[in-house]
Motif scaffolding. Structure first.
Motif, short mmCIF file in Angstrom:
data_model
loop_
_atom_site.label_atom_id
_atom_site.label_comp_id
_atom_site.label_asym_id
_atom_site.label_seq_id
_atom_site.Cartn_x
_atom_site.Cartn_y
_atom_site.Cartn_z
N PRO A 223 0.82 -1.22 0.00
CA PRO A 223 0.00 0.00 0.00
C PRO A 223 0.85 1.26 0.00
N THR A 225 1.05 5.46 0.81
CA THR A 225 0.50 6.50 1.67
C THR A 225 0.93 7.86 1.16
N ALA A 241 -6.75 10.23 -3.59
CA ALA A 241 -7.47 8.98 -3.36
C ALA A 241 -8.05 8.45 -4.66
N ASP A 246 -3.62 4.33 -1.49
CA ASP A 246 -4.35 3.50 -0.54
C ASP A 246 -4.77 4.28 0.70
N ARG A 247 -3.91 5.21 1.11
CA ARG A 247 -4.18 5.96 2.32
C ARG A 247 -3.68 7.38 2.14
N ILE A 249 -3.39 11.02 4.23
CA ILE A 249 -3.53 11.74 5.50
C ILE A 249 -3.57 13.22 5.17
N ASP A 272 -12.82 5.69 3.86
CA ASP A 272 -11.97 4.50 4.02
C ASP A 272 -10.55 4.75 3.54
N HIS A 273 -10.35 5.80 2.75
CA HIS A 273 -9.02 6.07 2.18
C HIS A 273 -8.40 7.36 2.65
N VAL A 274 -9.21 8.30 3.12
CA VAL A 274 -8.69 9.63 3.51
C VAL A 274 -8.98 9.87 4.98
N GLU A 275 -7.93 10.19 5.72
CA GLU A 275 -8.06 10.56 7.13
C GLU A 275 -7.68 12.01 7.28
N LEU A 288 1.20 1.32 11.52
CA LEU A 288 0.01 0.59 11.12
C LEU A 288 0.18 -0.88 11.46
#
Length: 413
Positions: A223, A225, A241, A246-247, A249, A272-275, A288
């Protein structure tokens, strides 16, 4: 150790009959101090008198028709602009060797004077954020979005006085929040909040949407980031995204921006993909557990679109354009080498308008990049498409017409 809370600023004025003093809380998004002298004004107030009083520092608390207040504001603005034109026509020619930076600072001074004078026409919001003026729109929702829930208890103790110019900005921001901004790169709309820079300049969004990622698309290395620093509305995080990260931030120092980005991420179904995290520039991330080999707090791609003019903002929304001393730019550069995984890149999206205005040189930018232990591996340029780039009446037209927005690809040296 306890601290004494900052007292809420208030204003006072006389109303109804001599000797009857009233007061209300004062609020200014640009941190303008409360006016020292306030008089009540209504539809009988003439534009010349209002302009003279405002120039002298007297604020006018409006009690007449709402639309007449807007017309009075426009009439005052015409008088300011006329006076400014007369001043330019009669002043001495610019001294030889006057720089673009000096012209920029004169322009900012004129804008600041204009904002101060027009900001002295005031309106009072009731403790439920309603506006008790004839023909006034319902501003309660717009004010709640901008200022938070009303603080009143029905007794009038929560009444709030703001400038009419600020209230009109609040109303305009509410309309943008309702209708949103179409973002072709997403095939969807982004909904900006009050005080959060709107993604109306699509060129920087397209740069992030179209620049090749720093790894092959078929690379099966686990994945990926990305960090989106200074996310604002969350538009670039959403673009990343959509590109298959995958991720993502997303960070920001502004609580308003964080709330705005979270709302947009939710609307787009990307939670589910963006924090969204903050306030801060670089995120603090735990390791993680599902990918224990991923070092803590590192990314494959770090994207930053900092404010492009190193000057002091005069309002909340200007913080998306103006940044004193280029603090965010330098913090991004100095932090980048330690936040990238091996093979990762940093993407700096930056307009060169500051260079055309004489506020920063290209050599200074390259020196800052090198001093941070970074090198440039590529650059993609685009021309602005916003209307101001074509507005020949803009005092900064020459600089805006020459402006280029670039995506700089940076790696540790």
């Amino acid at each position: 150790m306890s601290t004494t809370p900052t007292p809420t600023p208030t204003i006072q004025w006389t109303e109804d009959r001599p000797g009857t003093t009233r007061s209300a809380r004062w609020h200014s998004e640009s941190a303008t101090p409360p006016p020292r002298r306030v008089i009540v004004a209504d539809d009988r107030m003439k534009a010349d008198a209002a302009y003279r009083l405002a120039c002298e520092g007297t604020a006018l608390l409006w009690r007449g028709d709402f639309h007449n207040a807007r017309r009075l504001l426009q009439a005052m603005a015409r008088r300011i602009d006329r006076k400014h034109r007369e001043h330019r026509e009669h002043r001495k020619p610019p001294r030889p060797g006057a720089t673009p930076a000096e012209s920029f600072h004169l322009h900012r001074q004129a804008r600041g004077h204009r904002a101060r004078v027009l900001g002295r026409l005031l309106v009072q919001l009731a403790d439920d954020h309603s506006l008790a003026l004839r023909r006034a729109p319902d501003v309660r929702q717009a004010c709640t979005e901008a200022y938070g829930p009303p603080r009143g208890d029905g007794t009038g103790a929560g009444a709030l006085v703001v400038s009419l110019t600020e209230l009109l900005g609040v109303i305009g921001a509410h309309q943008w929040r309702k209708k949103g901004v179409e973002v072709p790169a997403l095939g969807a709309r982004i909904y900006p909040h009050y005080g959060v820079f709107s993604p109306v300049r699509g060129e920087y969004v397209d740069l992030v949407a179209q620049t090749p990622l720093p790894w092959p698309t078929d690379a099966g290395t686990g994945p990926r980031t990305a960090f989106d620093l200074g996310t604002g509305t969350g538009v670039l995080a959403a673009v990343l995204a959509h590109r298959g990260l995958d991720r993502v931030i997303a960070t920001d120092i502004s609580p308003r921006a964080l709330a705005c980005a979270r709302e947009n991420v939710g609307r787009l179904g990307l939670t589910d993909h963006v924090e969204v995290t903050g306030p801060g520039l670089y995120p603090e991330l735990p390791e993680l557990p599902e990918h224990p080999r991923q070092p803590e707090g590192l990314a494959d791609l770090v994207v930053c679109n900092p404010p492009w003019i190193p000057a002091r903002p005069t309002s909340t929304v200007e913080q998306g354009v103006y940044d004193p001393d280029g603090t965010m730019l330098h913090d991004f550069l100095t932090g980048l080498p330690t936040r990238l995984r091996p093979g990762g890149e940093g993407w700096l999206i930056l307009s060169d308008l500051a260079e055309h205005l004489g506020l920063r040189t290209r050599d200074e930018l390259l020196t800052a990049i090198g001093a941070a232990g970074l090198r440039v591996t590529g650059r993609t340029d685009t021309r602005p498409r916003h209307p101001r780039a074509r507005d020949t009446t803009d005092p900064l037209h020459r600089a805006r017409a020459a402006e280029v927005t670039s995506l700089w690809r940076l790696v540790p040296d």
